[in-house]
Motif scaffolding. Structure first.
Motif, PDB file in Angstrom:
ATOM      1  N   PHE A  49       0.964  -1.106   0.084  1.00 45.83           N
ATOM      2  CA  PHE A  49       0.033   0.020  -0.239  1.00 45.83           C
ATOM      3  C   PHE A  49       0.818   1.314  -0.085  1.00 45.83           C
ATOM      4  O   PHE A  49       0.681   2.371  -0.775  1.00 45.83           O
ATOM      5  CB  PHE A  49      -1.016   0.137   1.356  1.00 45.83           C
ATOM      6  CG  PHE A  49      -1.652   1.179   1.464  1.00 45.83           C
ATOM      7  CD1 PHE A  49      -2.740   1.719   0.775  1.00 45.83           C
ATOM      8  CD2 PHE A  49      -1.224   2.115   2.570  1.00 45.83           C
ATOM      9  CE1 PHE A  49      -3.525   2.745   1.031  1.00 45.83           C
ATOM     10  CE2 PHE A  49      -1.938   3.369   2.812  1.00 45.83           C
ATOM     11  CZ  PHE A  49      -2.972   3.790   2.044  1.00 45.83           C
ATOM     12  N   LEU A  50       1.944   1.372   0.816  1.00 45.98           N
ATOM     13  CA  LEU A  50       2.671   2.283   0.801  1.00 45.98           C
ATOM     14  C   LEU A  50       3.596   2.796  -0.071  1.00 45.98           C
ATOM     15  O   LEU A  50       3.804   3.761  -0.868  1.00 45.98           O
ATOM     16  CB  LEU A  50       3.682   2.223   2.128  1.00 45.98           C
ATOM     17  CG  LEU A  50       3.330   2.267   3.389  1.00 45.98           C
ATOM     18  CD1 LEU A  50       4.671   2.336   4.274  1.00 45.98           C
ATOM     19  CD2 LEU A  50       2.566   3.594   3.671  1.00 45.98           C
ATOM     20  N   HIS A  51       4.038   1.647  -1.202  1.00 49.64           N
ATOM     21  CA  HIS A  51       4.787   1.701  -2.321  1.00 49.64           C
ATOM     22  C   HIS A  51       3.970   2.174  -3.623  1.00 49.64           C
ATOM     23  O   HIS A  51       4.780   2.780  -4.292  1.00 49.64           O
ATOM     24  CB  HIS A  51       5.368   0.268  -2.608  1.00 49.64           C
ATOM     25  CG  HIS A  51       6.485  -0.158  -1.700  1.00 49.64           C
ATOM     26  ND1 HIS A  51       6.847  -1.214  -1.580  1.00 49.64           N
ATOM     27  CD2 HIS A  51       7.232   0.662  -0.853  1.00 49.64           C
ATOM     28  CE1 HIS A  51       7.916  -1.456  -0.699  1.00 49.64           C
ATOM     29  NE2 HIS A  51       7.768  -0.146  -0.293  1.00 49.64           N
ATOM     30  N   VAL A  52       2.713   2.276  -3.466  1.00 45.99           N
ATOM     31  CA  VAL A  52       1.990   3.160  -4.544  1.00 45.99           C
ATOM     32  C   VAL A  52       2.330   4.432  -4.618  1.00 45.99           C
ATOM     33  O   VAL A  52       2.602   5.158  -5.642  1.00 45.99           O
ATOM     34  CB  VAL A  52       0.356   2.774  -4.241  1.00 45.99           C
ATOM     35  CG1 VAL A  52      -0.338   3.657  -5.428  1.00 45.99           C
ATOM     36  CG2 VAL A  52       0.068   1.511  -4.322  1.00 45.99           C
ATOM     37  N   GLN A  53       2.468   5.070  -3.552  1.00 47.05           N
ATOM     38  CA  GLN A  53       2.839   6.615  -3.379  1.00 47.05           C
ATOM     39  C   GLN A  53       4.076   6.688  -2.228  1.00 47.05           C
ATOM     40  O   GLN A  53       3.436   7.300  -1.178  1.00 47.05           O
ATOM     41  CB  GLN A  53       1.751   7.381  -3.290  1.00 47.05           C
ATOM     42  CG  GLN A  53       0.749   7.359  -4.366  1.00 47.05           C
ATOM     43  CD  GLN A  53      -0.479   8.310  -4.174  1.00 47.05           C
ATOM     44  OE1 GLN A  53      -0.933   8.211  -3.004  1.00 47.05           O
ATOM     45  NE2 GLN A  53      -0.972   9.162  -5.281  1.00 47.05           N
ATOM     46  N   PRO A  54       5.097   6.183  -2.244  1.00 46.90           N
ATOM     47  CA  PRO A  54       6.053   5.838  -1.195  1.00 46.90           C
ATOM     48  C   PRO A  54       6.091   7.217  -0.365  1.00 46.90           C
ATOM     49  O   PRO A  54       6.259   6.938   0.727  1.00 46.90           O
ATOM     50  CB  PRO A  54       7.087   5.362  -1.608  1.00 46.90           C
ATOM     51  CG  PRO A  54       7.149   5.629  -3.152  1.00 46.90           C
ATOM     52  CD  PRO A  54       5.706   5.670  -3.582  1.00 46.90           C
ATOM     53  N   HIS A  55       6.718   8.196  -1.108  1.00 47.35           N
ATOM     54  CA  HIS A  55       6.855   9.347  -0.353  1.00 47.35           C
ATOM     55  C   HIS A  55       5.762  10.118   0.246  1.00 47.35           C
ATOM     56  O   HIS A  55       5.906  10.518   1.397  1.00 47.35           O
ATOM     57  CB  HIS A  55       7.611  10.419  -1.330  1.00 47.35           C
ATOM     58  CG  HIS A  55       8.990  10.057  -1.815  1.00 47.35           C
ATOM     59  ND1 HIS A  55      10.351  10.356  -0.995  1.00 47.35           N
ATOM     60  CD2 HIS A  55       9.160   9.308  -3.045  1.00 47.35           C
ATOM     61  CE1 HIS A  55      11.207   9.659  -1.854  1.00 47.35           C
ATOM     62  NE2 HIS A  55      10.771   9.353  -2.588  1.00 47.35           N
TER      63      HIS A  55
END
Length: 489
Positions: free
Chosen positions: A61-67
């Motif tokens: 889930f985080l890696h979709v929009q990591p920053h």
């Protein structure tokens, strides 16, 4: 079909803020507006990970929009679970992006920190303000030694798991000074306000560097701790307002503690002596103490304490309660049990409130029982002694509950045959003891009325007598009037 929501966006955002994570996740699947707007409220709540699968799903889930997503995360709870090396490495890579992580909790701290990339990544975090770690072993301690965050609240638990040894069990005694709380958390000197610990062992005599002073520290909870040098904590945390302390093993029981009485007495005198020689070193703002009478006694505090809540008042050294309260002079006092053994002369049971111990007492609350060993006690005389001992106190609130149920001696067990026998053949209740007769005859309403008349400052009062024989009597003073209840079950 309408292309825009019928409700105002501000209303929808307010709904999101009040929703649970599962509901927010459902919102995100409905439309693009919620997909974007739900991210901040979703990641403001604590993310609780309790399995390797959930950790992997969260990282995906985080890696979709990591920053952007990592920067929104504010609270992370890692439960006790076995993680795969690949998931741990991915988490270690994501941690540097969690720039606004404020709260961090580990339920298996030493296991997580045993993986070097994770330990290094967690130690490098600089935004954490609230940290909870349990259980802490050598790997978690290694992380704490290199932790870059300045903490506001810390909860650190060093208990051993199963048959394993704790961190301090394996540590040579001579190495203890480097792991004193004031030393281990030195990076948080400018910010730390509250510290809760469990089984944190400290050196018997070593004193940390006197330059380690935490000016904003207010709350300290040392649970299951060894006997400490009180002056060390007074110097490190000079502005403390709330203190909880429990001696390790102190809850085992009177027999165990009686064998340690000389140890408790020696530590009490040492702690008192150090404050007496340097009165400026003692706490001046202590508002509250929580623990047993034994715990307060071994600390040897000589400063006033506004509120004291005792978990027990068992005396393992003569005159413990009188000594502790004469120094503390509390405004509010709560405890369980009688101030002294009921088999003492009746006027002496509550005599501790005379003199310095009761000189500031404004609120008194306690619950005490009368059991079969007290069958010869003159309960009315004990209560009269309590009244007379409070006459010089500026008492405003009074709540006392006397439980006489354990006093009653029940007849032998009634067999099935006896239940069907004649009334004359059934087991009869033994004749009432002297104490039973005293409790039964005690006039609860009259006592409270005389207490209110004798202490003009009294505003609120409750006196309740439970038993004997299923009877409950309760007198309440409020707004100058006394209301009495007499209930039989």
């Amino acid at each position: 079909m309408a292309s825009h929501p019928l409700l105002n966006h501000d209303v929808l955002l307010a709904v999101l803020d009040l929703s649970q994570q599962d509901d927010i996740s459902r919102f995100m699947r409905t439309c693009r507006f919620f997909y974007n707007a739900a991210l901040p409220p979703l990641l403001r709540q604590t993310v609780h990970l309790d399995s390797d699968d959930r950790l992997r799903q969260f990282l995906t889930f985080l890696h979709v929009q990591p920053h952007s997503r990592c920067s929104l995360l504010s609270s992370l709870h890692l439960d006790a679970f076995y993680f795969s090396e690949s998931a741990a490495l991915d988490l270690a890579l994501a941690l540097p992006l969690m720039l606004n992580l404020r709260s961090l909790r580990f339920d298996d701290a030493d296991y997580f920190m045993s993986y070097p990339p994770l330990s290094t990544a967690f130690a490098a975090l600089s935004s954490v303000r609230h940290l909870t770690m349990s259980p802490i072993g050598k790997y978690a301690v290694g992380m704490l030694l290199n932790f870059q965050s300045s903490l506001v609240h810390a909860h650190l638990d060093f208990h051993a798991v199963g048959f394993d040894l704790s961190f301090f069990d394996e540590l040579p005694h001579s190495h203890l000074p480097r792991y004193h709380p004031a030393v281990l958390l030195a990076r948080s000197i400018p910010t730390l306000r509250a510290l809760t610990t469990f089984q944190w062992r400290m050196h018997d005599h070593h004193r940390p560097d006197p330059s380690l002073v935490y000016p904003h520290m207010r709350h300290l909870d040392l649970d299951s701790s060894h006997l400490i040098l009180t002056a060390v904590f007074m110097h490190a945390y000079p502005n403390l307002t709330h203190l909880s302390y429990r001696v390790q093993g102190g809850e085992v029981g009177p027999a165990y503690n009686a064998r340690r009485a000389h140890e408790f007495l020696a530590r009490h005198h040492l702690n008192v002596r150090e404050q007496t020689h340097n009165p400026a070193s003692t706490w001046t703002r202590l508002q509250e103490f929580n623990g047993s009478l034994l715990d307060l006694y071994v600390l040897g505090l000589t400063c006033p304490i506004d509120t004291i809540r005792f978990s027990s008042v068992d005396e393992h050294v003569p005159d413990m309660l009188h000594t502790a309260l004469s120094y503390a002079r509390p405004r509010s006092l709560e405890f369980y049990g009688w101030p002294k053994d009921l088999r003492c002369p009746a006027p002496d049971v509550c005599a501790v409130f005379r003199g310095e111990a009761g000189s500031r007492l404004e609120s008194l609350t306690f619950k005490a029982g009368i059991d079969r060993d007290d069958r010869d006690v003159d309960v009315a005389a004990v209560m009269e002694g309590l009244l007379s001992s409070l006459l010089s106190s500026p008492l405003r609130q009074f709540k006392v509950i006397v439980d006489a149920h354990p006093l009653v001696r029940l007849p032998p067990a009634v067999t099935v045959a006896a239940r069907f026998s004649s009334r004359e053949d059934r087991p009869q209740r033994p004749p009432p003891s002297f104490a039973e007769r005293c409790v039964e005859a005690f006039d609860v309403e009259d006592y409270l009325r005389r207490l209110a008349a004798a202490i003009p400052s009294l505003r609120d009062a409750v006196l309740q007598v439970l038993g004997p024989y299923g009877r409950t009597r309760k007198a309440v003073l409020a707004d100058g009037e006394i209301v009495f209840e007499n209930i039989r079950v």
